[in-house]
Design a protein around this motif. Structure first.
Motif, mmCIF file in Angstrom:
data_model
loop_
_atom_site.group_PDB
_atom_site.id
_atom_site.type_symbol
_atom_site.label_atom_id
_atom_site.label_comp_id
_atom_site.label_asym_id
_atom_site.label_seq_id
_atom_site.Cartn_x
_atom_site.Cartn_y
_atom_site.Cartn_z
ATOM 1 N N ARG A 123 4.862 0.049 -14.048
ATOM 2 C CA ARG A 123 3.555 0.410 -13.110
ATOM 3 C C ARG A 123 3.904 0.956 -12.033
ATOM 4 O O ARG A 123 3.071 1.605 -11.352
ATOM 5 C CB ARG A 123 2.478 -0.661 -13.393
ATOM 6 C CG ARG A 123 1.869 -0.766 -14.708
ATOM 7 C CD ARG A 123 0.652 -1.674 -14.597
ATOM 8 N NE ARG A 123 0.508 -2.398 -16.004
ATOM 9 C CZ ARG A 123 0.530 -3.867 -15.782
ATOM 10 N NH1 ARG A 123 0.537 -4.681 -15.070
ATOM 11 N NH2 ARG A 123 0.660 -4.610 -17.201
ATOM 12 N N ASP A 124 4.662 -0.025 -11.062
ATOM 13 C CA ASP A 124 5.005 0.338 -9.820
ATOM 14 C C ASP A 124 5.788 1.719 -9.869
ATOM 15 O O ASP A 124 5.512 2.337 -8.987
ATOM 16 C CB ASP A 124 5.944 -0.787 -9.325
ATOM 17 C CG ASP A 124 6.211 -0.390 -7.852
ATOM 18 O OD1 ASP A 124 5.283 -0.354 -6.965
ATOM 19 O OD2 ASP A 124 7.485 -0.581 -7.429
ATOM 20 N N PHE A 125 6.579 1.881 -10.711
ATOM 21 C CA PHE A 125 7.408 3.387 -10.669
ATOM 22 C C PHE A 125 6.312 4.466 -10.916
ATOM 23 O O PHE A 125 6.307 5.569 -10.144
ATOM 24 C CB PHE A 125 8.459 3.281 -11.813
ATOM 25 C CG PHE A 125 9.192 4.448 -11.946
ATOM 26 C CD1 PHE A 125 9.974 4.867 -10.973
ATOM 27 C CD2 PHE A 125 8.920 5.541 -13.006
ATOM 28 C CE1 PHE A 125 10.664 6.289 -11.268
ATOM 29 C CE2 PHE A 125 9.311 6.515 -13.244
ATOM 30 C CZ PHE A 125 10.238 7.152 -12.207
ATOM 31 N N GLU A 126 5.366 4.298 -11.803
ATOM 32 C CA GLU A 126 4.305 5.253 -12.153
ATOM 33 C C GLU A 126 3.547 5.478 -10.944
ATOM 34 O O GLU A 126 3.307 6.484 -10.648
ATOM 35 C CB GLU A 126 3.522 4.736 -13.334
ATOM 36 C CG GLU A 126 4.228 4.937 -14.770
ATOM 37 C CD GLU A 126 3.363 4.418 -15.871
ATOM 38 O OE1 GLU A 126 2.325 3.693 -15.552
ATOM 39 O OE2 GLU A 126 3.924 4.504 -17.170
ATOM 40 N N LYS A 127 3.142 4.514 -10.197
ATOM 41 C CA LYS A 127 2.292 4.579 -8.993
ATOM 42 C C LYS A 127 3.299 5.403 -7.724
ATOM 43 O O LYS A 127 2.657 6.174 -7.109
ATOM 44 C CB LYS A 127 2.031 3.307 -8.395
ATOM 45 C CG LYS A 127 0.737 2.505 -9.161
ATOM 46 C CD LYS A 127 0.421 1.131 -8.372
ATOM 47 C CE LYS A 127 -0.305 0.402 -9.239
ATOM 48 N NZ LYS A 127 -0.743 -0.783 -8.762
ATOM 49 N N ARG A 128 4.404 4.915 -7.704
ATOM 50 C CA ARG A 128 5.456 5.760 -6.757
ATOM 51 C C ARG A 128 5.495 7.244 -7.185
ATOM 52 O O ARG A 128 5.443 8.059 -6.462
ATOM 53 C CB ARG A 128 6.788 4.831 -6.603
ATOM 54 C CG ARG A 128 6.550 3.667 -6.040
ATOM 55 C CD ARG A 128 7.857 2.857 -6.224
ATOM 56 N NE ARG A 128 8.109 1.726 -5.597
ATOM 57 C CZ ARG A 128 8.407 1.186 -4.716
ATOM 58 N NH1 ARG A 128 9.267 2.121 -3.918
ATOM 59 N NH2 ARG A 128 8.356 -0.142 -4.200
ATOM 60 N N ARG A 129 5.839 7.440 -8.375
ATOM 61 C CA ARG A 129 5.840 8.647 -8.764
ATOM 62 C C ARG A 129 4.733 9.645 -8.578
ATOM 63 O O ARG A 129 4.460 10.478 -7.969
ATOM 64 C CB ARG A 129 6.208 9.051 -10.445
ATOM 65 C CG ARG A 129 6.674 10.297 -10.784
ATOM 66 C CD ARG A 129 6.863 10.471 -12.345
ATOM 67 N NE ARG A 129 5.641 10.117 -12.916
ATOM 68 C CZ ARG A 129 5.451 9.479 -14.153
ATOM 69 N NH1 ARG A 129 6.401 9.100 -14.709
ATOM 70 N NH2 ARG A 129 4.230 9.411 -14.739
ATOM 71 N N PHE A 130 3.349 8.880 -8.971
ATOM 72 C CA PHE A 130 2.098 9.785 -8.710
ATOM 73 C C PHE A 130 2.064 9.955 -7.200
ATOM 74 O O PHE A 130 1.536 11.096 -6.823
ATOM 75 C CB PHE A 130 1.017 8.767 -9.139
ATOM 76 C CG PHE A 130 -0.319 9.146 -8.805
ATOM 77 C CD1 PHE A 130 -0.942 10.400 -9.415
ATOM 78 C CD2 PHE A 130 -1.135 8.789 -7.716
ATOM 79 C CE1 PHE A 130 -2.244 10.811 -9.156
ATOM 80 C CE2 PHE A 130 -2.422 9.229 -7.520
ATOM 81 C CZ PHE A 130 -2.934 10.353 -8.223
ATOM 82 N N TYR A 168 4.154 10.178 -4.860
ATOM 83 C CA TYR A 168 5.449 11.279 -4.567
ATOM 84 C C TYR A 168 4.878 12.707 -4.934
ATOM 85 O O TYR A 168 5.013 13.498 -4.221
ATOM 86 C CB TYR A 168 6.652 10.939 -5.157
ATOM 87 C CG TYR A 168 7.796 11.812 -4.813
ATOM 88 C CD1 TYR A 168 8.213 12.000 -3.668
ATOM 89 C CD2 TYR A 168 8.087 12.758 -5.619
ATOM 90 C CE1 TYR A 168 9.465 12.965 -3.373
ATOM 91 C CE2 TYR A 168 9.044 13.839 -5.491
ATOM 92 C CZ TYR A 168 9.491 13.806 -4.188
ATOM 93 O OH TYR A 168 10.596 14.909 -4.249
ATOM 94 N N ASN A 169 4.217 12.739 -6.350
ATOM 95 C CA ASN A 169 3.974 14.235 -6.818
ATOM 96 C C ASN A 169 2.786 14.312 -5.852
ATOM 97 O O ASN A 169 2.467 15.700 -5.446
ATOM 98 C CB ASN A 169 3.439 13.830 -8.130
ATOM 99 C CG ASN A 169 4.804 13.815 -9.085
ATOM 100 O OD1 ASN A 169 5.841 14.075 -8.597
ATOM 101 N ND2 ASN A 169 4.435 13.268 -10.208
ATOM 102 N N GLU A 170 1.737 13.582 -5.414
ATOM 103 C CA GLU A 170 0.710 14.191 -4.501
ATOM 104 C C GLU A 170 1.370 14.211 -3.481
ATOM 105 O O GLU A 170 0.742 15.280 -2.509
ATOM 106 C CB GLU A 170 -0.337 12.768 -4.568
ATOM 107 C CG GLU A 170 -1.084 12.463 -5.767
ATOM 108 C CD GLU A 170 -2.044 13.630 -6.244
ATOM 109 O OE1 GLU A 170 -2.685 14.239 -5.171
ATOM 110 O OE2 GLU A 170 -2.090 14.023 -7.280
#
Length: 185
Positions: free
Chosen positions: A78-85, A87-89
């Motif tokens: 979940r932390d990785f997905e939040k960071r990826r989101f 970063y993409n934003e």
């Protein structure tokens, strides 16, 4: 015919008492053996149940540790997905502040003295300084509009500063630059 008992009554009573005592001792012995057997069986069953409880607690602890490991993996995912989101934003709305600030500083003429340049929000740059005339501020604002990546330039304020000499009229000013939403590096 009847059986005749020629023994005296006292001997018969004493023999009967001896038999009664023997029967009571035998029944007492059997009860003591049964009591000992019950105590031993209860003690063994308590030990068996305690061992089973310990095994079950060990199994529960192992399962919890496995689940905790999976929960840690889920938290990391979940932390990785939040960071990826995030970063993409940020990639969609990225800014190369160094390039924009370097262009701003290159455009400032010698007549204008800047004493503060700062990033106030993620898309706003604030510049404060002083100048001898309002015309220099207006020209500077027009030149800032030509920089790539700047959406809007607005004047925060201008005010006349007190000066000791009547010949020099210095104005204090603030310019707010809004950066474009989709900026390239």
């Amino acid at each position: 015919m009847r059986k005749l008992n020629l023994l005296p009554k006292e001997i018969l009573i004493s023999q009967q008492n001896k038999r009664l005592i023997l029967v009571c001792v035998f029944i007492g012995g059997v009860l003591v053996v049964l009591l000992i057997f019950a105590v031993v069986a209860t003690d063994n069953s308590i030990l068996f149940l305690e061992n089973e409880i310990l095994k079950a607690q060990d199994d529960i602890a192992k399962i919890k540790s496995k689940l905790q490991g999976k929960n840690d993996d889920l938290i990391i995912l979940r932390d990785f997905e939040k960071r990826r989101f995030f970063y993409n934003e940020r990639l969609k709305n990225k800014t190369n502040y160094y390039t924009v600030l370097a262009n701003i500083i290159d455009l400032v003429p010698e007549e204008i003295n800047i004493f503060y340049v700062g990033i106030e929000e993620s898309n706003k740059i604030k510049i404060t300084g002083f100048t001898p005339s309002h015309i220099h501020v207006a020209l500077l604002m027009n030149e800032f509009k030509t920089i790539e990546g700047i959406a809007d330039v607005s004047l925060g304020y201008t005010r006349l500063m007190d000066s000791k000499s009547a010949e020099i009229h210095n104005y204090d000013f603030e310019i707010i630059i809004e950066l474009a939403k989709e900026r390239q590096q």
